[in-house]
Design an enzyme around this catalytic site. Structure first.
Site, mmCIF file in Angstrom:
data_model
loop_
_atom_site.group_PDB
_atom_site.id
_atom_site.type_symbol
_atom_site.label_atom_id
_atom_site.label_comp_id
_atom_site.label_asym_id
_atom_site.label_seq_id
_atom_site.Cartn_x
_atom_site.Cartn_y
_atom_site.Cartn_z
ATOM 1 N N GLY A 33 0.860 -1.123 0.035
ATOM 2 C CA GLY A 33 0.163 0.052 0.054
ATOM 3 C C GLY A 33 0.789 1.223 0.008
ATOM 4 O O GLY A 33 1.896 1.178 -0.282
ATOM 5 N N CYS A 34 0.123 2.396 0.219
ATOM 6 C CA CYS A 34 1.072 3.630 0.381
ATOM 7 C C CYS A 34 2.416 3.372 1.215
ATOM 8 O O CYS A 34 2.258 3.077 2.270
ATOM 9 C CB CYS A 34 0.147 4.939 0.961
ATOM 10 S SG CYS A 34 0.759 6.498 1.192
ATOM 11 N N PHE A 35 3.366 3.932 0.747
ATOM 12 C CA PHE A 35 4.544 3.820 1.334
ATOM 13 C C PHE A 35 4.756 4.617 2.533
ATOM 14 O O PHE A 35 5.577 4.496 3.296
ATOM 15 C CB PHE A 35 5.749 4.184 0.239
ATOM 16 C CG PHE A 35 5.661 5.272 -0.468
ATOM 17 C CD1 PHE A 35 4.982 6.358 -0.348
ATOM 18 C CD2 PHE A 35 6.370 5.025 -1.936
ATOM 19 C CE1 PHE A 35 5.055 7.414 -1.392
ATOM 20 C CE2 PHE A 35 6.168 6.048 -2.815
ATOM 21 C CZ PHE A 35 5.720 7.356 -2.306
#
Length: 200
Positions: A33-35
């Site tokens: 997912g979003c880093f």
């Protein structure tokens, strides 16, 4: 889902650390997912020296946020972890990855973010990491640790650091609405499930 994360942590158990002649620091590359959130979790893990947000699985030419966001480059938002194997090993990092950092049952998405760049993927750096990743997925699948199938992929590909504005995002923007809604709970889960490895 809370039960699934707790079960996963208990199931994986503690992997003992052993002395070896390995380099002082080793590298792991994980996508989930979003880093921003992945980076925030592993920056709070004891034994981790550095976490860099970036892109894995695509070409160097397209490793830019505006291009990756098109969902046509083949990249995954990922993090590169540099860690001290004398304090924490790869198995423990995978344990945290599966049980605290993200939901490995969400296909090409994570929470509100949707698209293949938000996929759950492991990018092993050597054959031993490949074997370990496959073993974790097989073990969790056989134990039915999650209510839905694990969709985490094992991939190959280079890692490219993201732009400066994406580095240390949670540390620099602790009150950002996205951080408060989606990433602060991950840190709470890390602290609850892995108190011995939680670093403030």
């Amino acid at each position: 889902m809370k039960r699934a994360f707790a079960l996963t942590a208990a199931l994986l158990g503690a992997a003992p650390l052993t002395a070896s002649d390995r380099p002082a620091f080793q590298t792991a590359v994980l996508a989930g997912g979003c880093f921003w959130g992945m980076e925030a979790v592993f920056e709070h893990v004891k034994g981790v020296r550095e976490v860099v947000s970036g892109y894995a699985g695509g070409s160097a030419r397209d490793a830019r946020y505006d291009r990756v966001s098109s969902e046509r480059t083949g990249h995954a938002e990922a993090i590169r972890i540099s860690y001290d194997p004398g304090q924490i090993n790869y198995d423990r990092l995978l344990q945290i990855y599966f049980s605290a950092a993200h939901d490995p049952t969400q296909l090409n998405r994570q929470g509100p973010d949707e698209g293949p760049s938000y996929r759950s993927a492991i990018f092993p750096q050597d054959p031993a990491q490949t074997r370990a990743a496959k073993a974790w997925i097989d073990r969790l699948t056989k134990a039915k640790a999650f209510p839905r199938p694990i969709v985490t992929r094992i991939e190959s590909g280079s890692f490219y650091p993201a732009e400066a504005e994406h580095q240390d995002f949670m540390r620099r923007n602790p009150r950002h609405p996205y951080i408060l809604a989606h990433d602060v709970p991950k840190l709470a889960r890390l602290k609850k499930l892995f108190p011995a490895f939680y670093r403030k």
